[in-house]
Every structure is written in structure tokens, then in C-alpha cells.
Design a protein around this motif. Structure first.
Motif, PDB file in Angstrom:
ATOM      1  N   TYR A  12     -20.538 144.307  58.027  1.00 58.59           N
ATOM      2  CA  TYR A  12     -20.936 143.051  57.404  1.00 58.59           C
ATOM      3  C   TYR A  12     -19.781 142.299  56.742  1.00 58.59           C
ATOM      4  O   TYR A  12     -18.929 142.884  56.099  1.00 58.59           O
TER       5      TYR A  12
ATOM      6  N   GLU B 213     -27.537 157.383  54.509  1.00 60.00           N
ATOM      7  CA  GLU B 213     -27.176 155.969  54.687  1.00 60.00           C
ATOM      8  C   GLU B 213     -27.845 155.135  53.590  1.00 60.00           C
ATOM      9  O   GLU B 213     -28.890 155.521  53.054  1.00 60.00           O
TER      10      GLU B 213
ATOM     11  N   THR C   5     -31.386 145.972  60.891  1.00 62.41           N
ATOM     12  CA  THR C   5     -31.856 145.901  62.280  1.00 62.41           C
ATOM     13  C   THR C   5     -32.004 147.298  62.884  1.00 62.41           C
ATOM     14  O   THR C   5     -32.765 147.492  63.827  1.00 62.41           O
TER      15      THR C   5
ATOM     16  N   ARG D  29     -29.370 148.757  64.227  1.00 68.69           N
ATOM     17  CA  ARG D  29     -28.345 148.865  65.265  1.00 68.69           C
ATOM     18  C   ARG D  29     -27.180 149.771  64.855  1.00 68.69           C
ATOM     19  O   ARG D  29     -26.643 150.518  65.663  1.00 68.69           O
TER      20      ARG D  29
ATOM     21  N   LYS E 244     -35.413 147.851  55.621  1.00 65.79           N
ATOM     22  CA  LYS E 244     -35.845 146.461  55.510  1.00 65.79           C
ATOM     23  C   LYS E 244     -36.978 146.158  56.473  1.00 65.79           C
ATOM     24  O   LYS E 244     -36.940 146.600  57.620  1.00 65.79           O
TER      25      LYS E 244
ATOM     26  N   LEU F 184     -24.489 149.313  47.090  1.00 64.92           N
ATOM     27  CA  LEU F 184     -24.554 148.296  48.146  1.00 64.92           C
ATOM     28  C   LEU F 184     -23.783 147.067  47.691  1.00 64.92           C
ATOM     29  O   LEU F 184     -23.916 146.635  46.542  1.00 64.92           O
TER      30      LEU F 184
HETATM   31  P1  5GP Z   1     -28.125 147.224  60.626  1.00 62.98           P
HETATM   32  O1  5GP Z   1     -27.189 147.623  61.709  1.00 62.98           O
HETATM   33  O2  5GP Z   1     -29.274 148.203  60.454  1.00 62.98           O
HETATM   34  O3  5GP Z   1     -28.634 145.829  60.806  1.00 62.98           O
HETATM   35  O4  5GP Z   1     -27.308 147.159  59.297  1.00 62.98           O
HETATM   36  C1  5GP Z   1     -26.972 148.316  58.652  1.00 62.98           C
HETATM   37  C2  5GP Z   1     -25.826 148.165  57.688  1.00 62.98           C
HETATM   38  O5  5GP Z   1     -25.624 146.818  57.258  1.00 62.98           O
HETATM   39  C3  5GP Z   1     -26.155 148.933  56.437  1.00 62.98           C
HETATM   40  O6  5GP Z   1     -25.720 150.255  56.556  1.00 62.98           O
HETATM   41  C4  5GP Z   1     -25.429 148.149  55.370  1.00 62.98           C
HETATM   42  O7  5GP Z   1     -24.108 148.604  55.262  1.00 62.98           O
HETATM   43  C5  5GP Z   1     -25.448 146.738  55.875  1.00 62.98           C
HETATM   44  N1  5GP Z   1     -26.593 145.986  55.290  1.00 62.98           N
HETATM   45  C6  5GP Z   1     -27.734 145.621  55.911  1.00 62.98           C
HETATM   46  N2  5GP Z   1     -28.557 144.949  55.088  1.00 62.98           N
HETATM   47  C7  5GP Z   1     -27.925 144.895  53.902  1.00 62.98           C
HETATM   48  C8  5GP Z   1     -28.272 144.340  52.624  1.00 62.98           C
HETATM   49  O8  5GP Z   1     -29.350 143.758  52.375  1.00 62.98           O
HETATM   50  N3  5GP Z   1     -27.364 144.493  51.640  1.00 62.98           N
HETATM   51  C9  5GP Z   1     -26.162 145.130  51.829  1.00 62.98           C
HETATM   52  N4  5GP Z   1     -25.330 145.207  50.797  1.00 62.98           N
HETATM   53  N5  5GP Z   1     -25.799 145.664  53.016  1.00 62.98           N
HETATM   54  C10 5GP Z   1     -26.679 145.553  54.037  1.00 62.98           C
END
Ligand code: 5GP
Ligand code: MG
Ligand code: MG
Length: 202
Positions: free
Chosen positions: A89, A118, A123, A125, A150, A177
Motif C-alpha cells: 500500500y 497478519e 481484498t 489478494r 474487511k 496498522l
Molecule cells: P489485501 O491484499 O487483502 O487487499 O490487502 C492486505 C494488506 O493491505 C494488509 O495486510 C495491510 O497491510 C494493507 N491494508 C488493507 N486494508 C488496510 C487498512 O484499512 N488499513 C491499513 N493500514 N492497511 C490496510
């Protein structure tokens, strides 16, 4: 919860929308998750794999709880620890690429019971990619504990084995976070506001 009900660092006072999960509630939920994990792995060794950086608070608090159960109950799980660092991110947007940017030699996980720890599944992913990488080194089993999951239409449908809280689809910070490395020094899990996003933009 409104911000004035709890203690917030002064430097973040104007940057948050609300408190979603106060730290005491996080502590309590983790105690219960630790119990469930110890029940599943009773007597069998476990390698807890911390996904850095966001997972570090959950990881240390969860392991402290498991260690407490190891001392104080009939159940006991030998623990080893390992770390992996992923980055995905910038601001509150996923950069598209999910990178492994550090960690031990994953070959050490071969034949082991691995518990991935974690911070949040959005998502899903990132976790699918990590599970892909981990399966290649042939652990005995893999379980995933995520403090937050989420509720989002962007979900690929992945659900972790152990989930702390389901949360609405907003960008959350605190309890390790971050938003561009800020807000890790906040105990509660909070929703960042527009001013916070602007102030700490990349
Ligand atoms: P995904 O691949 O599931 O979309 O995103 C996972 C990763 O994105 C998480 O491990 C985290 O590091 C970051 N991330 C996703 N949503 C959030 C959020 O609402 N706040 C923060 N700080 N990080 C997030
Ligand atoms: Mg993460
Ligand atoms: Mg992050």
C-alpha cells in the motif's frame, strides 16, 4: 466510539474520524483467539510467522497470550517464530504489486505447522499470494490468523482460519496498522479522516 471517550496521542487528535476498536477490546479478543489456537495445536509445535510491519502488535500480543496459556493451563504449544515482510500500500491505495521485501529463508518452514499472523485481510489478494509462496516450501499445515477482516465488495472471497473482528470498508489505522508509516504509535484501531489522509499523504 467518539474520540473523546478514550486516550488518543495529541499529535493525532484531529486526524481521526472515530475509534472503531478500543485497545481493551482488542486485548480481550486476542485472549480468546489464543485459546482457540492452543486448543487446535495442543502439544504440536507451531511456527508463528509474523507478517511485517502491520502484524507486529497482533503477533506479540497473541504470542504473549499463548505463552500465558502454556504456563497456566494443561494445554501447551511449543512455539517458534519467524518473520516475513510484505508491502502493498501507498496512501490508502493498493499499489497493485505485492512485494516480499524481507524475511528469513522460508525453507525453514518445511514440514512445520505454520501460523501466519497478519493485521488485516482486505481484498485477500496479499494473503493468497503469500499462501502461494508458503505452499511451495511444503509446510505440514498452514493456518492464518488475521486480526481484522474487511467487509468489501472487492474481496476475492478469502477467509482466514482465525479472524479477530469483521470491520466496515474504511481505511483503518492504529495498533501497528499504518498510513504511510504513521499511526502505528496509536493503541486503538481507528478510522482515519480526510485531514489525516492529507496531512500524511506520501
Ligand atoms: P489485501 O491484499 O487483502 O487487499 O490487502 C492486505 C494488506 O493491505 C494488509 O495486510 C495491510 O497491510 C494493507 N491494508 C488493507 N486494508 C488496510 C487498512 O484499512 N488499513 C491499513 N493500514 N492497511 C490496510
Ligand atoms: Mg498486512
Ligand atoms: Mg501498510
Amino acid at each position: 466510539y467518539p474520540l473523546d471517550l478514550f486516550c488518543i496521542p495529541k499529535h493525532y487528535e484531529n486526524d481521526l474520524e472515530n475509534i472503531l476498536i478500543p485497545s481493551g477490546l482488542i486485548t480481550d479478543r486476542i485472549e480468546r483467539l489464543a485459546r482457540n489456537i492452543v486448543q487446535e495445536f495442543n502439544e504440536e509445535g507451531l511456527v508463528a510467522l509474523c507478517v511485517l510491519k502491520g502484524g507486529y502488535k497482533f503477533f506479540t500480543d497473541l504470542l504473549d497470550r499463548i505463552k500465558m496459556l502454556n504456563r497456566n493451563t494443561e494445554m501447551s504449544v511449543p512455539l517458534a517464530v519467524d518473520f516475513i515482510r510484505l508491502k502493498s500500500y501507498v496512501d490508502d491505495k493498493q499499489s497493485g504489486e505485492i512485494e516480499v521485501i524481507g524475511g528469513d529463508n522460508l525453507e525453514n518452514l518445511k514440514g512445520k505447522n505454520v501460523l501466519v499472523v497478519e493485521d488485516i485481510i482486505d481484498t485477500g489478494r496479499t494473503m493468497l499470494k503469500l499462501l502461494d509462496i508458503l505452499h511451495n516450501v511444503k509446510p505440514k499445515c498452514i493456518r492464518v490468523a488475521s486480526l481484522l477482516v474487511k467487509r468489501t465488495e472487492r474481496s476475492v472471497g478469502y477467509k482466514p482460519d482465525y479472524a479477530g473482528f469483521e470491520i466496515p470498508d474504511s481505511f483503518v489505522v492504529g495498533y501497528a496498522l499504518d498510513y504511510n508509516e504513521y499511526f502505528r504509535d496509536l493503541n486503538h484501531i481507528c478510522v482515519i479522516n480526510e485531514q489525516g489522509k492529507k496531512k500524511y499523504a506520501a
